[in-house]
Design a protein around this motif. Structure first.
Motif, PDB file in Angstrom:
ATOM      1  N   GLY A   1       0.812  -1.209   0.000  1.00 15.16           N
ATOM      2  CA  GLY A   1       0.000   0.000   0.000  1.00 15.16           C
ATOM      3  C   GLY A   1       0.845   1.260   0.000  1.00 15.16           C
ATOM      4  N   GLY A   2       1.951   1.245   0.750  1.00 17.95           N
ATOM      5  CA  GLY A   2       2.833   2.407   0.782  1.00 17.95           C
ATOM      6  C   GLY A   2       3.501   2.662  -0.555  1.00 17.95           C
ATOM      7  N   GLN A   3       3.901   1.593  -1.241  1.00 13.79           N
ATOM      8  CA  GLN A   3       4.505   1.736  -2.568  1.00 13.79           C
ATOM      9  C   GLN A   3       3.487   2.284  -3.561  1.00 13.79           C
ATOM     10  OE1 GLN A   3       5.833  -2.337  -2.948  1.00 13.79           O
ATOM     11  NE2 GLN A   3       7.961  -1.800  -2.510  1.00 13.79           N
ATOM     12  N   LYS A   4       2.248   1.795  -3.487  1.00  9.69           N
ATOM     13  CA  LYS A   4       1.190   2.307  -4.368  1.00  9.69           C
ATOM     14  C   LYS A   4       0.957   3.797  -4.124  1.00  9.69           C
ATOM     15  CE  LYS A   4      -1.510  -1.976  -4.810  1.00  9.69           C
ATOM     16  NZ  LYS A   4      -2.796  -2.623  -4.445  1.00  9.69           N
ATOM     17  N   GLN A   5       0.958   4.180  -2.845  1.00  7.29           N
ATOM     18  CA  GLN A   5       0.694   5.588  -2.544  1.00  7.29           C
ATOM     19  C   GLN A   5       1.810   6.486  -3.071  1.00  7.29           C
ATOM     20  OE1 GLN A   5      -1.853   6.996  -1.869  1.00  7.29           O
ATOM     21  NE2 GLN A   5      -1.630   8.795  -0.570  1.00  7.29           N
ATOM     22  N   ARG A   6       3.048   6.060  -2.943  1.00  8.33           N
ATOM     23  CA  ARG A   6       4.158   6.861  -3.475  1.00  8.33           C
ATOM     24  C   ARG A   6       4.079   6.960  -5.002  1.00  8.33           C
ATOM     25  NH1 ARG A   6       9.128   3.934  -1.311  1.00  8.33           N
ATOM     26  NH2 ARG A   6       7.684   2.397  -0.452  1.00  8.33           N
ATOM     27  N   LEU A   7       3.664   5.861  -5.647  1.00 16.34           N
ATOM     28  CA  LEU A   7       3.495   5.868  -7.098  1.00 16.34           C
ATOM     29  C   LEU A   7       2.341   6.792  -7.488  1.00 16.34           C
ATOM     30  CD1 LEU A   7       4.843   4.385  -9.513  1.00 16.34           C
ATOM     31  CD2 LEU A   7       3.016   2.693  -9.356  1.00 16.34           C
ATOM     32  N   ASN A   8       1.265   6.731  -6.736  1.00 13.72           N
ATOM     33  CA  ASN A   8       0.098   7.584  -6.928  1.00 13.72           C
ATOM     34  C   ASN A   8       0.493   9.063  -6.844  1.00 13.72           C
ATOM     35  OD1 ASN A   8      -2.614   8.568  -6.921  1.00 13.72           O
ATOM     36  ND2 ASN A   8      -2.739   8.322  -4.706  1.00 13.72           N
ATOM     37  N   ILE A   9       1.298   9.394  -5.846  1.00 13.64           N
ATOM     38  CA  ILE A   9       1.749  10.778  -5.659  1.00 13.64           C
ATOM     39  C   ILE A   9       2.644  11.224  -6.809  1.00 13.64           C
ATOM     40  CG2 ILE A   9       3.255  12.236  -4.228  1.00 13.64           C
ATOM     41  CD1 ILE A   9       2.160  10.644  -1.793  1.00 13.64           C
ATOM     42  N   LEU A  10       3.633  10.409  -7.142  1.00 13.18           N
ATOM     43  CA  LEU A  10       4.602  10.795  -8.162  1.00 13.18           C
ATOM     44  C   LEU A  10       3.931  10.960  -9.527  1.00 13.18           C
ATOM     45  CD1 LEU A  10       7.495  11.399  -8.974  1.00 13.18           C
ATOM     46  CD2 LEU A  10       7.883   8.930  -9.220  1.00 13.18           C
ATOM     47  N   ARG A  11       3.008  10.071  -9.839  1.00 16.12           N
ATOM     48  CA  ARG A  11       2.348  10.111 -11.149  1.00 16.12           C
ATOM     49  C   ARG A  11       1.610  11.439 -11.358  1.00 16.12           C
ATOM     50  NH1 ARG A  11      -2.375   8.702 -13.886  1.00 16.12           N
ATOM     51  NH2 ARG A  11      -2.024   7.568 -15.843  1.00 16.12           N
ATOM     52  N   THR A  12       1.094  12.032 -10.285  1.00 17.91           N
ATOM     53  CA  THR A  12       0.375  13.298 -10.402  1.00 17.91           C
ATOM     54  C   THR A  12       1.308  14.500 -10.268  1.00 17.91           C
ATOM     55  OG1 THR A  12      -1.631  12.286  -9.498  1.00 17.91           O
ATOM     56  CG2 THR A  12      -1.512  14.683  -9.458  1.00 17.91           C
ATOM     57  N   VAL A  13       2.209  14.462  -9.287  1.00 18.11           N
ATOM     58  CA  VAL A  13       3.087  15.606  -9.021  1.00 18.11           C
ATOM     59  C   VAL A  13       3.990  15.891 -10.218  1.00 18.11           C
ATOM     60  CG1 VAL A  13       4.995  16.432  -7.580  1.00 18.11           C
ATOM     61  CG2 VAL A  13       3.012  15.343  -6.523  1.00 18.11           C
ATOM     62  N   ILE A  14       4.432  14.833 -10.914  1.00 21.58           N
ATOM     63  CA  ILE A  14       5.385  14.996 -12.004  1.00 21.58           C
ATOM     64  C   ILE A  14       4.788  15.779 -13.174  1.00 21.58           C
ATOM     65  CG2 ILE A  14       4.881  12.926 -13.357  1.00 21.58           C
ATOM     66  CD1 ILE A  14       8.360  14.194 -12.245  1.00 21.58           C
ATOM     67  N   LEU A  15       3.456  15.934 -13.229  1.00 19.24           N
ATOM     68  CA  LEU A  15       2.800  16.660 -14.316  1.00 19.24           C
ATOM     69  C   LEU A  15       2.989  18.175 -14.201  1.00 19.24           C
ATOM     70  CD1 LEU A  15      -0.563  14.663 -14.492  1.00 19.24           C
ATOM     71  CD2 LEU A  15       1.348  14.537 -16.102  1.00 19.24           C
ATOM     72  N   ASN A  16       3.371  18.638 -13.009  1.00 22.11           N
ATOM     73  CA  ASN A  16       3.620  20.070 -12.792  1.00 22.11           C
ATOM     74  C   ASN A  16       2.412  20.938 -13.168  1.00 22.11           C
ATOM     75  OD1 ASN A  16       6.150  19.452 -11.880  1.00 22.11           O
ATOM     76  ND2 ASN A  16       7.221  20.077 -13.737  1.00 22.11           N
ATOM     77  N   THR A  17       1.227  20.502 -12.762  1.00 19.42           N
ATOM     78  CA  THR A  17       0.025  21.302 -13.029  1.00 19.42           C
ATOM     79  C   THR A  17       0.038  22.550 -12.146  1.00 19.42           C
ATOM     80  OG1 THR A  17      -1.162  19.967 -11.388  1.00 19.42           O
ATOM     81  CG2 THR A  17      -1.375  19.327 -13.697  1.00 19.42           C
ATOM     82  N   LYS A  18      -0.715  23.571 -12.561  1.00 19.47           N
ATOM     83  CA  LYS A  18      -0.759  24.814 -11.793  1.00 19.47           C
ATOM     84  C   LYS A  18      -1.466  24.641 -10.463  1.00 19.47           C
ATOM     85  CE  LYS A  18      -0.589  27.821 -15.867  1.00 19.47           C
ATOM     86  NZ  LYS A  18      -1.293  28.885 -16.645  1.00 19.47           N
ATOM     87  N   LEU A  19      -2.462  23.729 -10.449  1.00 16.75           N
ATOM     88  CA  LEU A  19      -3.182  23.410  -9.216  1.00 16.75           C
ATOM     89  C   LEU A  19      -2.961  21.941  -8.897  1.00 16.75           C
ATOM     90  CD1 LEU A  19      -5.288  24.025  -6.962  1.00 16.75           C
ATOM     91  CD2 LEU A  19      -7.070  23.399  -8.625  1.00 16.75           C
ATOM     92  N   LEU A  20      -2.605  21.658  -7.658  1.00 13.35           N
ATOM     93  CA  LEU A  20      -2.379  20.286  -7.203  1.00 13.35           C
ATOM     94  C   LEU A  20      -3.285  20.033  -6.000  1.00 13.35           C
ATOM     95  CD1 LEU A  20      -0.759  17.622  -7.280  1.00 13.35           C
ATOM     96  CD2 LEU A  20       0.979  18.740  -5.862  1.00 13.35           C
ATOM     97  N   ILE A  21      -4.142  19.019  -6.106  1.00  8.99           N
ATOM     98  CA  ILE A  21      -5.056  18.667  -5.019  1.00  8.99           C
ATOM     99  C   ILE A  21      -4.552  17.389  -4.367  1.00  8.99           C
ATOM    100  CG2 ILE A  21      -7.447  18.163  -4.404  1.00  8.99           C
ATOM    101  CD1 ILE A  21      -8.266  19.521  -7.046  1.00  8.99           C
ATOM    102  N   LEU A  22      -4.333  17.440  -3.077  1.00 10.15           N
ATOM    103  CA  LEU A  22      -3.795  16.305  -2.332  1.00 10.15           C
ATOM    104  C   LEU A  22      -4.844  15.815  -1.350  1.00 10.15           C
ATOM    105  CD1 LEU A  22      -0.307  17.897  -1.483  1.00 10.15           C
ATOM    106  CD2 LEU A  22      -0.849  16.393  -3.412  1.00 10.15           C
ATOM    107  N   ASP A  23      -5.440  14.658  -1.627  1.00  6.82           N
ATOM    108  CA  ASP A  23      -6.470  14.092  -0.764  1.00  6.82           C
ATOM    109  C   ASP A  23      -5.858  12.987   0.084  1.00  6.82           C
ATOM    110  OD1 ASP A  23      -8.798  13.350   0.440  1.00  6.82           O
ATOM    111  OD2 ASP A  23      -9.786  12.604  -1.359  1.00  6.82           O
ATOM    112  N   GLU A  24      -5.676  13.262   1.366  1.00  8.77           N
ATOM    113  CA  GLU A  24      -5.036  12.329   2.305  1.00  8.77           C
ATOM    114  C   GLU A  24      -3.738  11.777   1.715  1.00  8.77           C
ATOM    115  OE1 GLU A  24      -5.888  12.125   5.266  1.00  8.77           O
ATOM    116  OE2 GLU A  24      -7.980  12.722   5.357  1.00  8.77           O
TER     117      GLU A  24
END
Length: 503
Positions: free
Chosen positions: A426-449
């Motif tokens: 689960g921890g590995q999935k969460q880190r992958l989940n985070i990286l996959r979104t953060v790496i896009l460098n969008t102007k708005l980033l929403i972090l849900d838990e």
């Protein structure tokens, strides 16, 4: 106090699920067990309690086959004299019986104290409201996750009452609370801790509390430090193909919190402070509720996020924080919706096609609360990043650097990139989940838990990643139960409160 030491190996067919040479819990003490999600904490505790199916899994405990372990007198006593609070309450509650019936199933009918427990766990709520709740046949959507969790906690405390009434010694008890506060905010979490420690002081028992909430340490040191000699903090981590159990020093967390990193102003060359990346008007309506936003003075306001700002949205569990995140992304429709994302005006009539063309992964990105919502379980780790707009060399290089930073141990294993996400922890999935979104460098980033399922070292790494994005000019909307951590990082005037009322 007696130390109970076990070697445990759990396999499914030829695949090893968890293997630990020395797992310890301590009779007459309370052990808090930390570690990343999916590392094996729940499996180990279920095995010791005797809850796994020997027809589905191959299990050995102290080199003894599981079927034989289940026949041990000590194992039988543990199951008779204890209770297991499941991480997912729905897996325990019976949809064919009312909650009231289940609160008195088996030997739980032999002990009282139910009314007092319910009143405390519902923080003095009206008895008619509680009575109405108890008449419910549990369904996926009702009661809420937090209410289901508190029903299970009530059952566990009734069992403790029964054991203490019978004056049973703690040597044959093993109360397991698996993420007992995962659906509770800090207020209700602290009520749970108060009751737990009151009963423990009255007559000690053996308990294992599995949690990702490191802020529990602060609460214990503030209000229950008289019991520290009978409380242990442990953490599971990986060591090759095995899991190891180590002591976790409370000072490691407390000292870090004391010197928690602060937000610094963004690079002014990368921001345009007069143009908000998000404006979300208060008063939107969804699922029969009106959702409004309050500022620090409890005055109604709108959410505005400018480049380089980190804004924190707080509310009790079940109020609608995740719903807000999905509304912003166009994943849940809402009435009376008035919103701007990077200058794009959006309302309830905005089409999904518009979100797909202008918003998703371009103007805004969402790190989902549950990684399985975002990841394709059949894809490999490497395939997870295919299809993202990362063709430029600098973006690909940035992905490699961030991956190596976020997956320090895994990056040394070349086979990890070819591993299917379904087999990740689960921890590995969460880190992958985070990286996959953060790496896009969008102007708005929403972090849900975003800290869901992470161990302490991973928490520090991802927090640094978020703050780097904020300093680079990304506007961030943060949703989290980790009030202690984010309350230290986010300024008070950047904290909003969500309120819901029935229409």
């Amino acid at each position: 106090m007696n130390t109970n030491n076990y070697s445990i190996h759990i396999r499914k067919e030829k695949r090893s699920l968890v293997r630990i040479d020395s797992f310890r819990f301590f009779s007459g003490e309370i052990t808090f067990l930390f570690g990343e999600s999916g590392i094996g904490k729940s499996l180990i505790s279920r095995a010791l309690y005797g809850l796994l199916d020997p027809q589905e899994l191959t299990i050995s405990i102290n080199d003894t086959p599981f079927k034989q372990y289940l026949q041990n007198e000590k194992t039988k006593h543990i199951r008779k004299n204890s209770f297991f609070v499941f991480q997912e309450p729905s897996s325990h509650l019976n949809p064919l019986e009312t909650l009231s019936t289940q609160l008195n199933e088996g030997d739980l009918s032999e002990t009282g104290g139910e009314d007092e427990l319910l009143s405390r766990l519902w923080d003095g709520a009206d008895q008619l409201k509680i009575k109405d709740l108890l008449s419910i046949y549990p369904k996926p959507h009702r009661p809420s996750g937090g209410e289901k969790q508190r029903i299970l906690l009530t059952m566990a405390f009734k069992k403790i009452n029964l054991i203490q009434k019978k004056s049973t010694g703690y040597s044959d008890t093993f109360f397991v609370f698996d993420e007992p506060t995962g659906s509770l905010d800090n207020h209700y979490r602290n009520i749970f801790l108060d009751i737990l420690f009151e009963k423990f002081e009255h007559n000690p028992f053996s308990a294992l509390i599995i949690t990702h909430d490191y802020s529990i340490i602060s609460e214990i040191y503030k209000r229950h430090n008289n019991l520290l000699s009978q409380i242990r903090f442990n953490e599971l981590s990986r060591n090759g193909d095995r899991v190891v159990q180590n002591d976790f020093s409370p000072d490691k967390y407390l000292n870090w919190l004391k010197n928690a990193p602060k937000l610094t102003p963004p690079d002014q060359n990368k921001v345009t402070p007069d143009n908000p990346v998000l404006v979300l008007k208060s008063g939107l309506q969804v699922f029969g509720y009106k959702l409004t936003f309050l500022d620090k003075n409890q005055n109604q306001t709108d959410i505005k996020i400018y480049p380089g700002e980190m804004v924190y949205l707080k509310a009790p569990s079940g109020t609608g924080k995740t719903t807000i995140a999905k509304i912003i992304m166009g994943l849940i429709p809402a009435n009376n919706l008035n919103m701007e994302i990077s200058g794009y005006k959006i309302n309830e009539k905005t089409s999904t096609h518009f979100y797909k063309r202008k918003i998703w992964g371009k103007a805004s990105g969402l790190v989902f609360q549950h990684a399985d919502e975002a990841l394709n379980r059949k894809s490999t780790v490497m395939e997870t990043f295919k299809g993202l707009p990362l063709k430029r060399k600098d973006r690909i290089s940035n992905l490699k650097n961030q991956f190596n930073h976020l997956f320090i141990k895994e990056s040394q294993d070349k086979s990890f990139l070819k591993k299917q996400t379904t087999f990740l922890s689960g921890g590995q999935k969460q880190r992958l989940n985070i990286l996959r979104t953060v790496i896009l460098n969008t102007k708005l980033l929403i972090l849900d838990e975003p800290l869901n399922g992470l161990d302490f070292e991973s928490i520090k790494v991802v927090l640094q990643m978020f703050m780097e994005r904020q300093q680079a000019g990304t506007g961030i909307l943060l949703i989290s139960h980790n009030e202690e951590i984010f309350g230290k990082i986010v300024p008070e005037d950047k904290i909003y409160y969500l309120q819901s009322e029935i229409l």
